[in-house]
Design a protein around this motif. Sequence first.
Motif, PDB file in Angstrom:
ATOM      1  N   LEU A 133       0.826  -1.204   0.000  1.00  0.00           N
ATOM      2  CA  LEU A 133       0.000   0.000   0.000  1.00  0.00           C
ATOM      3  C   LEU A 133       0.863   1.258   0.000  1.00  0.00           C
ATOM      4  CD1 LEU A 133      -2.876  -0.946   2.451  1.00  0.00           C
ATOM      5  CD2 LEU A 133      -2.768  -1.199  -0.030  1.00  0.00           C
ATOM      6  N   PHE A 134       1.953   1.240   0.775  1.00  0.00           N
ATOM      7  CA  PHE A 134       2.854   2.396   0.777  1.00  0.00           C
ATOM      8  C   PHE A 134       3.425   2.625  -0.617  1.00  0.00           C
ATOM      9  CE2 PHE A 134       3.749   1.297   5.440  1.00  0.00           C
ATOM     10  CZ  PHE A 134       2.712   2.106   5.891  1.00  0.00           C
ATOM     11  N   ASN A 135       3.811   1.550  -1.287  1.00  0.00           N
ATOM     12  CA  ASN A 135       4.356   1.669  -2.646  1.00  0.00           C
ATOM     13  C   ASN A 135       3.301   2.180  -3.620  1.00  0.00           C
ATOM     14  OD1 ASN A 135       6.924   0.792  -1.921  1.00  0.00           O
ATOM     15  ND2 ASN A 135       6.408  -1.360  -2.282  1.00  0.00           N
ATOM     16  N   LEU A 136       2.078   1.684  -3.518  1.00  0.00           N
ATOM     17  CA  LEU A 136       1.003   2.144  -4.399  1.00  0.00           C
ATOM     18  C   LEU A 136       0.684   3.619  -4.147  1.00  0.00           C
ATOM     19  CD1 LEU A 136      -1.435  -0.899  -4.297  1.00  0.00           C
ATOM     20  CD2 LEU A 136      -0.189  -0.058  -6.300  1.00  0.00           C
ATOM     21  N   GLY A 137       0.587   3.996  -2.881  1.00  0.00           N
ATOM     22  CA  GLY A 137       0.303   5.385  -2.548  1.00  0.00           C
ATOM     23  C   GLY A 137       1.387   6.320  -3.050  1.00  0.00           C
ATOM     24  N   TYR A 138       2.633   5.902  -2.870  1.00  0.00           N
ATOM     25  CA  TYR A 138       3.753   6.710  -3.334  1.00  0.00           C
ATOM     26  C   TYR A 138       3.723   6.823  -4.864  1.00  0.00           C
ATOM     27  CZ  TYR A 138       8.492   8.307  -4.208  1.00  0.00           C
ATOM     28  OH  TYR A 138       9.578   9.026  -4.630  1.00  0.00           O
TER      29      TYR A 138
END
Length: 146
Positions: A133-138
């Motif tokens: 999720l952090f990677n997608l949000g970034y």
Amino acid sequence: MEFLGRAFNSNFSDLPNSLLVSVLTSEYLKRNYHGSLYGKAQNLTLELREQYDEALADVDALVMPTIPITPPEYGDVRSLDTLLESNDRDAVIANTAMFDLTHHPALTVPCGTADDAPVGLMFVGDRFDESTLFNLGYAYEQGRTD
């Protein structure tokens, strides 16, 4: 927990109405149904978790609006209590509350505006996979062109 119990007893009327409703409903169900409804709710929660696990089996994340209602007008200062007591009460938590139960992580990022008010985009992922999720949000925030 004893401190919390004393706080509820001495300052019960100071609690927000939304919390009062939750506490009173919980107490009513406990006294009248002796935990049987809690057991049923836990079973339904497990079923819901399995359904989200299936939905996430072939994708990195589910993507949805954080709150599926039009945001209040800019400058409209409403407390959470006021919002929760309005007709929009159920809609405010419609896309988020179930993940408190199923323990699927969710991440919200700003994705624009509606009627000059900010709108959030929510990514929901597999349990224990916050890093995706952090990677997608970034990646989403880096790709925005506004």
